[in-house]
Design a protein around this motif. Structure first.
Motif, PDB file in Angstrom:
ATOM      1  N   SER A  55       2.835  32.561  54.387  1.00 50.56           N
ATOM      2  CA  SER A  55       1.744  33.010  55.380  1.00 50.56           C
ATOM      3  C   SER A  55       1.802  34.536  55.339  1.00 50.56           C
ATOM      4  O   SER A  55       0.508  35.150  55.236  1.00 50.56           O
ATOM      5  CB  SER A  55       1.926  32.291  56.869  1.00 50.56           C
ATOM      6  N   SER A  59      -6.104  32.753  43.313  1.00 48.38           N
ATOM      7  CA  SER A  59      -6.285  31.348  43.676  1.00 48.38           C
ATOM      8  C   SER A  59      -7.692  30.943  42.804  1.00 48.38           C
ATOM      9  O   SER A  59      -7.978  29.873  42.838  1.00 48.38           O
ATOM     10  CB  SER A  59      -5.978  30.968  44.959  1.00 48.38           C
ATOM     11  N   MET A 111       1.469  32.129  46.024  1.00 51.49           N
ATOM     12  CA  MET A 111       0.573  31.023  45.198  1.00 51.49           C
ATOM     13  C   MET A 111       1.122  29.892  45.448  1.00 51.49           C
ATOM     14  O   MET A 111       2.564  29.608  45.591  1.00 51.49           O
ATOM     15  CB  MET A 111       0.620  31.352  43.981  1.00 51.49           C
ATOM     16  N   LYS A 157       1.079  36.476  52.244  1.00 56.54           N
ATOM     17  CA  LYS A 157      -0.526  36.250  51.611  1.00 56.54           C
ATOM     18  C   LYS A 157      -1.396  37.019  52.700  1.00 56.54           C
ATOM     19  O   LYS A 157      -2.349  37.738  51.992  1.00 56.54           O
ATOM     20  CB  LYS A 157      -0.875  34.851  51.764  1.00 56.54           C
ATOM     21  N   ASP A 199       0.039  37.847  44.474  1.00 60.09           N
ATOM     22  CA  ASP A 199      -0.226  37.227  45.630  1.00 60.09           C
ATOM     23  C   ASP A 199       1.038  36.000  45.791  1.00 60.09           C
ATOM     24  O   ASP A 199       1.576  35.640  44.764  1.00 60.09           O
ATOM     25  CB  ASP A 199      -1.567  36.531  45.524  1.00 60.09           C
TER      26      ASP A 199
END
Ligand code: IP8
Length: 263
Positions: free
Chosen positions: A88, A118, A151, A91, A149
Motif C-alpha cells: 500500500s 496495471s 503490482m 503504491k 510500481d
C-alpha cells in the motif's frame, strides 16, 4: 555479404515512429532525501521535449519515493507474499511521484496522460491490445506517462515492476524508433574509478564483464534491458538528463553525447 536487415534499416527507420523514454529515479528525485522530487529537473526535461514532433511515451522510476519504501518493507522484483502495508505504502508513494511528474509536464506545456502499469499488465504479463493503444494515444498529442510500481501477481503475491522492465516489455511489443534511458550520469562507464565513458556498444563490441560488475544494481538492470531492446532492432541511448539538450540532440540525430546500444 550485406544482410537483409542491414539493407532494409533506413526504410524501417522511416516507418518506425515513436520514442520510449525512461526517466530514471536518479534524475527526477533527490536520492539522498527521502520523498523529495527534483521538480526543476523534471520541468527542464519536459520543456526540452515540447518541440519534439514525434510521439513520445514516458516511463519513470521510483527514486527516493518507491525505492525508499520498498527497501523499508523489503520488497523486490520476485513475486512473494510481502507485507500488505508495504504494498500500500509503495503504491501510494508512486502515485504521489507520478502526480508531480504529470503536473510538471502540464506546467511545461505538454499534455501528459496518466498510465499506471496495471492498465496494460496482468500479473507479470502485458495485455497486448492495451499496449498497442499506447502509440495511438501518443499520436493524438498526449504524452502517456507510466511508472514502476508495486503490482498484484496473483495467489496473494505482489512484486515490484521496475520502470526498466516496463521499457523492455513495451519496446518488444511496440518496436519504437528509439529507446532513451535518462539518468544523472553521462552514460555507461567501463569502470567507476576512471569513469571512462563507453560511447557505443554493438554486437561486435559487446560490453565486458568488468562493466557489469562495476555498475550498481540499478545500472546493471538497465544494461540488461538495453541489450535485449537493441537485439530487437531498436537503438538505445543512455543520456544525462541534467543537460536536456543532449536528449533532443539524440532524438534529432545531432552530435549525440552518451552511450548508444546499436539496434
Ligand atoms: O526505479 C521501481 O522502478 P525503477 C519502482 O524503474 C518502485 O526501478 C515501486 C520501487
Amino acid at each position: 555479404m550485406i544482410s537483409g536487415r542491414y539493407f532494409l534499416k533506413p526504410f524501417i527507420a522511416l516507418i518506425k515512429i515513436m520514442i520510449l523514454m525512461k526517466l530514471g529515479g536518479s534524475i527526477i528525485t533527490d536520492k539522498e532525501k527521502p520523498l523529495t522530487a527534483n521538480r526543476n529537473s523534471i520541468r527542464k526535461i519536459a520543456s526540452s521535449l515540447k518541440n519534439v514532433k514525434e510521439p513520445i511515451a514516458i516511463i519513470h522510476g521510483g527514486g527516493s519515493f518507491g525505492h525508499y519504501w520498498s527497501v523499508k518493507y523489503d520488497m523486490h522484483t520476485k513475486p512473494q507474499r510481502y507485507s500488505v502495508k508495504g504494498v500500500s505504502v509503495v503504491k501510494n508513494s508512486m502515485v504521489e511521484l507520478n502526480k508531480i511528474v504529470l503536473e510538471s509536464f502540464l506546467e511545461s506545456g505538454l499534455k501528459p496522460y496518466c498510465l499506471p502499469p496495471s492498465d496494460f499488465m496482468i500479473g507479470d504479463k502485458p495485455l497486448i491490445n492495451k499496449v498497442k493503444e499506447i502509440p495511438k494515444i501518443a499520436k493524438t498529442g498526449l504524452t502517456p506517462i507510466s511508472y514502476g510500481d508495486a503490482m498484484w501477481f496473483g495467489k496473494n503475491k505482489f512484486y515490484i515492476l521496475s520502470g526498466d522492465r516496463i521499457m523492455g516489455i513495451l519496446c518488444k511489443l511496440l518496436r519504437p524508433r528509439l529507446a532513451i534511458f535518462i539518468t544523472n550520469v553521462d552514460g555507461v562507464y567501463s569502470d567507476m574509478k576512471e569513469k571512462r565513458l563507453l560511447r557505443e556498444i554493438t554486437k561486435e563490441k559487446p560490453i565486458t564483464s568488468e562493466v557489469a560488475m562495476d555498475v550498481t544494481g540499478g545500472m546493471s538492470r538497465k544494461i540488461k534491458e538495453a541489450f535485449s531492446i537493441s537485439k530487437g532492432g531498436t537503438d538505445v541511448f543512455f543520456v544525462n538528463g541534467n543537460i536536456p539538450k543532449r536528449i533532443t540532440d539524440a532524438i534529432n540525430d545531432k552530435g549525440f553525447e552518451g552511450t548508444i546500444f546499436r539496434g
